[in-house]
Design an enzyme around this catalytic site. Structure first.
Site, short mmCIF file in Angstrom:
data_model
loop_
_atom_site.label_atom_id
_atom_site.label_comp_id
_atom_site.label_asym_id
_atom_site.label_seq_id
_atom_site.Cartn_x
_atom_site.Cartn_y
_atom_site.Cartn_z
N GLY A 27 23.06 -5.65 -23.23
CA GLY A 27 23.85 -6.22 -24.31
C GLY A 27 25.21 -6.64 -23.78
O GLY A 27 25.72 -6.05 -22.83
N ALA A 50 29.22 -8.18 -25.06
CA ALA A 50 30.17 -8.49 -26.12
C ALA A 50 31.35 -9.22 -25.52
O ALA A 50 31.38 -9.50 -24.32
CB ALA A 50 30.62 -7.19 -26.81
N SER A 51 32.34 -9.53 -26.33
CA SER A 51 33.49 -10.29 -25.84
C SER A 51 34.33 -9.49 -24.86
O SER A 51 35.00 -10.07 -24.00
CB SER A 51 34.36 -10.74 -27.02
OG SER A 51 34.77 -9.62 -27.80
N LEU A 52 34.31 -8.15 -24.97
CA LEU A 52 35.13 -7.31 -24.10
C LEU A 52 34.35 -6.59 -23.01
O LEU A 52 34.92 -6.24 -21.98
CB LEU A 52 35.88 -6.26 -24.94
CG LEU A 52 36.77 -6.77 -26.07
CD1 LEU A 52 37.48 -5.60 -26.73
CD2 LEU A 52 37.77 -7.80 -25.57
N ALA A 53 33.07 -6.32 -23.23
CA ALA A 53 32.32 -5.48 -22.29
C ALA A 53 30.84 -5.80 -22.35
O ALA A 53 30.39 -6.58 -23.20
CB ALA A 53 32.56 -4.00 -22.62
N ASP A 98 34.76 0.94 -37.17
CA ASP A 98 33.95 -0.27 -36.98
C ASP A 98 32.45 0.04 -37.08
O ASP A 98 31.69 -0.28 -36.17
CB ASP A 98 34.27 -0.89 -35.61
CG ASP A 98 33.87 -2.35 -35.55
OD1 ASP A 98 33.84 -3.00 -36.61
OD2 ASP A 98 33.60 -2.85 -34.45
#
Length: 614
Positions: free
Chosen positions: A220, A222-225, A375
């Site tokens: 997976g 994401a924008s950060l990791a 979140d």
């Protein structure tokens, strides 16, 4: 029922579906590249009795400015680019890239504001209403496309910002939110070689010296990791390794500065649409999210807190070790919480899952010294069958909670006032609710109708009805009943009739911790709705009421102890009275929950049972 979303959507990090049987890092999209359409809670709880015409984005009426503003903006933009370059002059190439990065933002901002000013002037000269609408819609589309290109080219934090904005479908024009939806597919994937190099720099060792297996492709991103599966050499333990994108940290300070610059400039030209609170929240939360040691600390606290409460079927993956950009934890796999086919095929009761979610996050909000996960969207939660737990605790499943980067601690006094506010909401006592809304969120009397409708997702006219908030049918407080199509339409019309400016102002005023609490509540309510439970919102509100009642009782006991011994006769009498009041409510709520369970088992959906007075 979808509630709280007008507060939470701008702060939400949209999650996407994890693989059928895999680990997720929460914000990650699946490695297969398949994107799940973003889910918006979309509740528009507005008071139709309130009004103020929204301007700028919706009507195209911005405060008039002279052309000097355009010169100032360009000068400011040039200054931002120059500062961006000079601030990182240790390396010429790096300085050039910083200037280029800042220049893209400043140029797009200048062009878009000039486009809007020109379009608004043209609209003023047009008599045809359809032509006026077309002019503004076309301008929205042009500016959204320009901005999208900048976000894609700059990447990193800008991708995350675009994902935030794509969820703001009640504050931004449709042209903007739909144009930004493709950013859900733009999460970068760092190469295996860059991850190896980062591991070497951050740990001083080689990746494959510590891991006997390490997946070259992330499960997976994401924008950060991104997250990789791995096996620890020597022990053979299967783990999930969360790694930050290697190039992200070097641009974070500049990107946050550019974000602040963008929103402050927009505020000057469109003062009624002040979104500086969004950049302020990013300034606070992003540095924490970029330090995985903070995430490890949060995960440990949550794991320890719920270890003392085994009745909750919550699993927090154990963190083995963490560096600032690397996090290694036990691999805990499950399916998406809203995978209804999986739930039904494995005999997992949807209503039971919903009730457990409500209890877990109510404990985080109201539990003493409990950390609050801010979140909990669908990508950050998973479920798996657990027969052993079913035999011991009555729940035949585990709920797995991922991504512990964004946490807050709620001050005790705020937690207690928040509990009292919700008890007032459930009671339908508008005077008490108004009092505690002011204490909790600095809400004025003028703003109260919008706030009341926003946090409940209900029309203010129903909430403020006589006889303690009861509907005309007399079947219980309106907060506990499903919204009708007519009510949804009235609230949607109220949004279009000019409450956006009021809402933006409210968002900028509400304390950040309250926004995050409301966001958490909204996301859990959204998850509850996605489960398609047979009991509707009533049971989750009853669970909320029980935690609020307990919180208020604990406050009364503490006050009595501060006065002296509980054995002192006057204190003993007061304690007994408080205890009786608490037990009375507990018994009523327990009886009501039992009734709902019996009703569900017997299939008596049409039978009504009077809601208990809190």
């Amino acid at each position: 029922m979808k509630v709280f979303s007008v507060f939470s959507a701008p702060l939400r990090r949209l999650g996407t579906r994890q693989r059928a049987t895999g680990w997720t890092c929460g914000d990650c999209r699946t490695a297969s590249g398949r994107r799940t359409a973003p889910r918006f809670t979309g509740s528009r709880g507005f008071a139709s009795s309130s009004s103020r015409a929204s301007r700028a984005w919706t009507t195209g009426r911005a405060s008039p400015r002279n052309t000097r503003n355009g010169i100032v903006l360009l000068a400011s933009g040039g200054g931002a680019a120059t500062v961006g370059a000079l601030a990182f002059t240790d390396d010429i190439k790096y300085g050039y890239e910083a200037a280029e990065r800042a220049g893209r933002v400043a140029a797009a901002l200048a062009v878009c504001i000039n486009d809007y000013r020109t379009t608004l002037n043209q609209r003023e000269k047009e008599d045809d209403e359809q032509r006026r609408a077309t002019l503004l819609s076309d301008c929205h589309q042009r500016c959204a496309e320009r901005t999208l290109k900048v976000l894609e080219k700059n990447g990193g934090i800008f991708i995350k910002l675009g994902q935030h904005l794509s969820a703001m479908n009640y504050l931004l024009p449709t042209e903007w939110t739909t144009t930004f939806i493709p950013l859900q597919d733009k999460c970068p994937v760092s190469s295996y070689e860059s991850i190896e190099n980062m591991y070497r720099r951050d740990t001083g060792g080689e990746l494959l010296d510590y891991f006997s297996e390490f997946s070259r492709e992330p499960i997976g991103a994401a924008s950060l990791a991104q997250v990789h599966t791995a096996v620890i050499r020597g022990t053979g333990q299967k783990v999930a390794v969360k790694v930050q994108h290697p190039g992200l940290a070097q641009w974070a300070p500049l990107d946050l500065s550019l974000t602040r610059f963008t929103f402050s400039t927009l505020k000057r030209f469109f003062p009624e649409y002040d979104l500086e609170w969004l950049s302020s929240e990013m300034d606070v939360s992003l540095p924490k999210e970029l330090d995985f040691r903070e995430e490890a600390h949060n995960a440990k606290r949550t794991r320890e807190h719920f270890a003392r409460l085994p009745e909750h079927p919550l699993v927090v993956p154990q963190v083995l070790w963490a560096k600032q950009r690397i996090l290694v934890m036990a691999r805990e796999s499950g399916r998406r919480l809203d995978d209804l086919e999986y739930l039904d095929a494995n005999g997992i009761d949807r209503d039971d899952v919903s009730a457990c979610l409500a209890r877990i996050f109510s404990e985080m909000i109201f539990g003493a010294d409990a950390p609050l996960h801010c979140d909990p969207h669908g990508g950050n939660l998973a479920i798996r069958k657990n027969e052993a737990r079913g035999r011991l605790r009555g729940h035949n499943f585990d709920i797995i909670l991922y991504d512990h980067g964004l946490y807050r601690d709620i001050p005790r006094d705020l937690r207690r006032s928040y509990a009292k506010m919700w008890l007032a909401v459930i009671d339908g006592d508008m005077d008490r609710m108004r009092h505690y809304a002011k204490k909790v969120a600095n809400i004025t009397d003028e703003q109260f109708p919008i706030f009341a409708s926003a946090i409940t997702g209900r029309d203010f006219g129903l909430l403020s009805a006589k006889e303690a908030g009861r509907t005309t049918s007399g079947k219980g407080p309106s907060i506990l009943r499903t919204r009708t199509a007519e009510e949804k339409k009235e609230m949607g019309d109220a949004l279009q009739e000019g409450l956006l400016a009021d809402l933006v102002q409210l968002l900028g005023q509400v304390p950040r911790i309250i926004l995050l609490i409301l966001k958490t509540n909204d996301l859990t309510r959204s998850l509850d709705e996605s489960l398609h439970t047979r009991q509707g919102p009533i049971r989750t509100f009853m669970i909320l009421a029980r935690y609020c009642t307990r919180t208020v009782f604990e406050e009364k006991v503490e006050e009595l102890r501060n006065r002296g011994s509980l054995l002192w006769p006057p204190n003993a009498l007061r304690f007994f009275a408080a205890w009786v009041s608490y037990v009375r409510v507990e018994v009523k709520l327990e009886a009501f929950e039992l009734w709902l369970g019996a009703k569900r088992l017997l299939g008596l959906r049409g039978v009504e049972f009077p809601s208990p007075e809190i």
